[in-house]
Design a protein around this motif. Structure first.
Motif, mmCIF file in Angstrom:
data_model
loop_
_atom_site.group_PDB
_atom_site.id
_atom_site.type_symbol
_atom_site.label_atom_id
_atom_site.label_comp_id
_atom_site.label_asym_id
_atom_site.label_seq_id
_atom_site.Cartn_x
_atom_site.Cartn_y
_atom_site.Cartn_z
ATOM 1 N N HIS A 211 0.853 -1.182 0.000
ATOM 2 C CA HIS A 211 0.000 0.000 0.000
ATOM 3 C C HIS A 211 0.894 1.240 0.000
ATOM 4 O O HIS A 211 1.655 1.463 0.945
ATOM 5 C CB HIS A 211 -0.910 0.034 1.235
ATOM 6 N N LEU A 212 0.800 2.049 -1.064
ATOM 7 C CA LEU A 212 1.544 3.297 -1.149
ATOM 8 C C LEU A 212 0.669 4.418 -0.590
ATOM 9 O O LEU A 212 -0.396 4.723 -1.135
ATOM 10 C CB LEU A 212 1.937 3.600 -2.596
ATOM 11 N N HIS A 213 1.116 5.030 0.484
ATOM 12 C CA HIS A 213 0.371 6.122 1.130
ATOM 13 C C HIS A 213 1.023 7.443 0.753
ATOM 14 O O HIS A 213 2.199 7.669 1.058
ATOM 15 C CB HIS A 213 0.365 5.960 2.649
ATOM 16 N N ASN A 214 0.258 8.289 0.090
ATOM 17 C CA ASN A 214 0.748 9.616 -0.246
ATOM 18 C C ASN A 214 0.534 10.515 0.966
ATOM 19 O O ASN A 214 -0.593 10.924 1.280
ATOM 20 C CB ASN A 214 -0.005 10.162 -1.461
ATOM 21 N N THR A 215 1.595 10.796 1.652
ATOM 22 C CA THR A 215 1.468 11.564 2.899
ATOM 23 C C THR A 215 1.068 13.005 2.666
ATOM 24 O O THR A 215 0.616 13.675 3.598
ATOM 25 C CB THR A 215 2.806 11.520 3.668
ATOM 26 N N GLY A 217 -0.916 14.032 -0.352
ATOM 27 C CA GLY A 217 -2.228 14.070 -0.987
ATOM 28 C C GLY A 217 -3.285 13.271 -0.257
ATOM 29 O O GLY A 217 -4.482 13.496 -0.442
ATOM 30 N N GLY A 218 -2.858 12.303 0.537
ATOM 31 C CA GLY A 218 -3.795 11.498 1.292
ATOM 32 C C GLY A 218 -4.335 10.286 0.581
ATOM 33 O O GLY A 218 -4.962 9.425 1.195
ATOM 34 N N ALA A 256 -10.314 1.298 -1.261
ATOM 35 C CA ALA A 256 -9.800 2.518 -0.629
ATOM 36 C C ALA A 256 -10.312 2.664 0.789
ATOM 37 O O ALA A 256 -9.546 2.994 1.707
ATOM 38 C CB ALA A 256 -10.175 3.725 -1.476
ATOM 39 N N LYS A 257 -11.612 2.435 1.004
ATOM 40 C CA LYS A 257 -12.183 2.543 2.340
ATOM 41 C C LYS A 257 -11.632 1.462 3.265
ATOM 42 O O LYS A 257 -11.391 1.716 4.453
ATOM 43 C CB LYS A 257 -13.698 2.446 2.263
ATOM 44 N N SER A 258 -11.440 0.285 2.722
ATOM 45 C CA SER A 258 -10.932 -0.800 3.546
ATOM 46 C C SER A 258 -9.526 -0.484 4.052
ATOM 47 O O SER A 258 -9.189 -0.772 5.206
ATOM 48 C CB SER A 258 -10.938 -2.112 2.763
ATOM 49 N N ARG A 284 3.394 -1.587 4.039
ATOM 50 C CA ARG A 284 2.964 -0.198 3.953
ATOM 51 C C ARG A 284 4.163 0.652 3.586
ATOM 52 O O ARG A 284 5.149 0.759 4.321
ATOM 53 C CB ARG A 284 2.360 0.279 5.277
ATOM 54 N N LEU A 285 4.039 1.315 2.420
ATOM 55 C CA LEU A 285 5.154 2.101 1.891
ATOM 56 C C LEU A 285 4.694 3.550 1.754
ATOM 57 O O LEU A 285 4.038 3.917 0.771
ATOM 58 C CB LEU A 285 5.604 1.545 0.537
ATOM 59 N N ASP A 286 5.013 4.365 2.723
ATOM 60 C CA ASP A 286 4.697 5.781 2.624
ATOM 61 C C ASP A 286 5.637 6.457 1.628
ATOM 62 O O ASP A 286 6.762 5.990 1.385
ATOM 63 C CB ASP A 286 4.820 6.455 3.991
ATOM 64 N N THR A 287 5.173 7.566 1.032
ATOM 65 C CA THR A 287 5.963 8.217 -0.022
ATOM 66 C C THR A 287 7.368 8.639 0.436
ATOM 67 O O THR A 287 8.311 8.553 -0.359
ATOM 68 C CB THR A 287 5.191 9.431 -0.573
ATOM 69 N N PRO A 288 7.595 9.083 1.681
ATOM 70 C CA PRO A 288 8.987 9.376 2.083
ATOM 71 C C PRO A 288 9.887 8.151 2.026
ATOM 72 O O PRO A 288 11.081 8.251 1.680
ATOM 73 C CB PRO A 288 8.833 9.907 3.509
#
Length: 534
Positions: A211-215, A217-218, A256-258, A284-288
């Motif tokens: 899961h790529l989380h755009n910190t 843009g959300g 997305a909701k899940s 979980r891979l955040d953008t940073p």
């Protein structure tokens, strides 16, 4: 050298030179007779008067006089200045024929030319014959040298043969490796009967979800990383956010909701239920962290399909469109999360897939090195996925990406988020290998629903009825409208379960038949126009 005696009292000789062989040459010197009183013949003796020969006088060795001796006494040593000698006088004895003086080594001469050699400088030996020891030694040396040459030729031939053998073995090994990897077009192990068996037989797949989380843009982007250890191929399956899932309470939700509400564990279970997969962990891979990962592998090369503006500097372009564009960490993040105005979310997913594949091509294929890269990120992973497990998994994917056995594709869904039957056959079955697992104790029966009624609202009615009955709802999308509903089971152990499902949905038990069920469901239901949705 014999000289005639000419009646004089004494014969003297003087050195006049040397012959070609270096021998001294003398000449006689005539002198007046001189007899002493103690001579044996007395004063005035004429040897020819009596017919007798004069006494033979022993010639004395030439004696050089020392020029510094005032009395003229003979010096016992030779000097460089001596050029003549005078023999000492002795009393006459028996008349004898005078003899020339014995040869004496001439005094040393000053060196003249390089070719002026003296006889004493050479030592002459007899000419050796074939049986001499020197000749035998020479023959032995010649024979040993010939043998060494022959041995060198034999070694050279042996080395040449060994080299040819090694080249042949390398060629055969290389062809065998390519055949094993399935890279020979006509000799591939996946071609023919063997390839058909490999494609249709049981296959082993390792799957994790990222899961790529755009910190900033959300938004989130989700993909399944699949390593097929049977066919030696890997795939990134990109999942749209609109994909319909069943929540933990059985309610319908989207991907997305899940991700936002149910977290990694709930989303993983919902995907397993929908796709029939066995997800081994969540990353979980955040953008940073994506930015740091690209920097750690040394930037990536991507054929970009659009230009991306720089969010930090308006009016400037951060990523240019074109082939083999080098992306740094910030550029890779911008490209992976970029969604143009009016573009569907699948366009952004494709860019995310390009970035992930570019990272894998630059990552090490060594599990230990890949694990070190993951550890360097210093990110907090899901407890179900350790740094060592993630590093080993990424190393395998990196190996596939470098060999060209890697692809990315988007899971197509319908407008309502459901998966069509064609999608299930092309992606779920072939790529993910969705299989129905025997439910564990306490697990609810999975029921797949395909809406063929022509009314999309009836899907939700069926879902509610099944959830209330204690079943797990699995969306099968929509299909071509049919008049009669049917309930199908594949395993005889689920026959009674299929009958109960038909009753729950208000369908006649005659609709229950044995056949092919959906790969991700225990019982499959096709809702026809006779389903009212009570």
């Amino acid at each position: 050298m014999n000289d005639r005696y000419d009646g004089y009292d004494q014969q003297s000789y003087e050195l006049v030179g040397y012959d070609e062989s270096g021998q001294p040459v003398y000449r006689p010197v005539r002198q007046a007779p001189s007899y002493e009183q103690n001579s044996a013949y007395g004063y005035g003796y004429d040897p020819y008067a009596t017919g007798q020969q004069p006494p033979q006088q022993q010639p004395q060795q030439p004696t050089a006089y020392d020029p510094y001796d005032p009395y003229g006494a003979a010096a016992p040593q030779r000097t460089e200045q001596a050029t003549a000698y005078i023999p000492q006088q002795a009393p006459p004895q028996q008349p004898q024929q005078p003899q020339p003086p014995q040869h004496q080594a001439p005094p040393p001469r000053a060196p003249q030319q390089e070719s002026d050699y003296r006889t004493e400088q050479f030592q002459f030996v007899e000419e050796p014959d074939e049986d001499s020891e020197d000749v035998i030694d020479w023959l032995k040396f010649t024979e040993s040298r010939t043998e060494r040459r022959e041995e060198a030729r034999r070694r050279s031939r042996n080395r040449g043969i060994a080299l040819v053998v090694v080249l042949v073995l390398c060629l055969v090994g290389g062809v065998g490796y390519l055949w094993y990897q399935g890279k020979l077009p006509f000799l591939s192990k996946d071609s023919g009967t063997a390839g058909t068996a490999a494609a249709t037989g049981p296959q082993n797949r390792d799957v994790i979800v990222v899961h790529l989380h755009n910190t900033k843009g959300g938004a989130t982007s989700t993909a399944l990383l699949v390593n097929n250890t049977t066919t030696k191929r890997a795939t990134t399956v990109l999942l749209p956010n609109s994909l319909a899932l069943s929540g933990e309470d059985g309610t319908s939700t989207t991907l997305a909701k899940s991700v936002d509400e149910d977290g990694s564990s709930g989303t993983s279970d919902a995907l397993d239920t929908l796709l029939g997969t066995d997800i081994e962990g969540t990353w979980r891979l955040d953008t940073p962290y994506l930015n740091n990962l690209v920097e750690l592998v040394g930037n990536i090369e991507v054929t970009t399909n659009t230009s991306v503006p720089d969010p930090a500097k308006k009016g400037t372009v951060l990523v240019h469109k074109g082939a083999d564009q080098t992306l740094s960490g910030p550029a890779a993040v911008a490209y992976a999360t970029y969604r143009g105005k009016g573009e569907p979310q699948t366009a952004q997913l494709e860019r995310f897939g390009q970035v992930m594949q570019g990272v894998l091509r630059k990552m090490s294929s060594d599990p230990q090195a890949a694990t070190t890269t993951v550890q360097t990120l210093a990110q907090i992973l899901d407890p179900s996925l350790t740094e060592k497990d993630l590093g080993a998994f990424l190393a395998k994917l990196a190996d596939r990406a470098k060999e060209g056995d890697y692809r990315s594709e988007v899971l197509p869904v319908q407008s309502g988020g459901a998966i069509s039957r064609s999608t299930a056959d092309s992606v779920v079955e072939n790529v993910l290998g969705g299989t129905v697992k025997a439910p564990a104790d306490g697990d609810s029966l999975r029921v797949g629903i395909e809406n063929a009624t022509g009314d999309r609202s009836r899907t939700e009615k069926a879902r509610v009825a099944l959830v209330n009955g204690g079943y797990t709802f699995v969306s099968g999308g929509t299909g071509t409208t049919v008049a009669t509903s049917r309930v199908t089971y594949a395993d005889a152990a689920h026959k009674n379960d299929a009958v109960e499902v038909a009753k729950t949905l208000g369908l006649p038990t005659s609709a229950v038949t044995k056949g092919k069920a959906e790969r991700n469901a225990d019982v499959s239901v096709v809702l026809g126009r006779n389903y009212t949705g009570r």
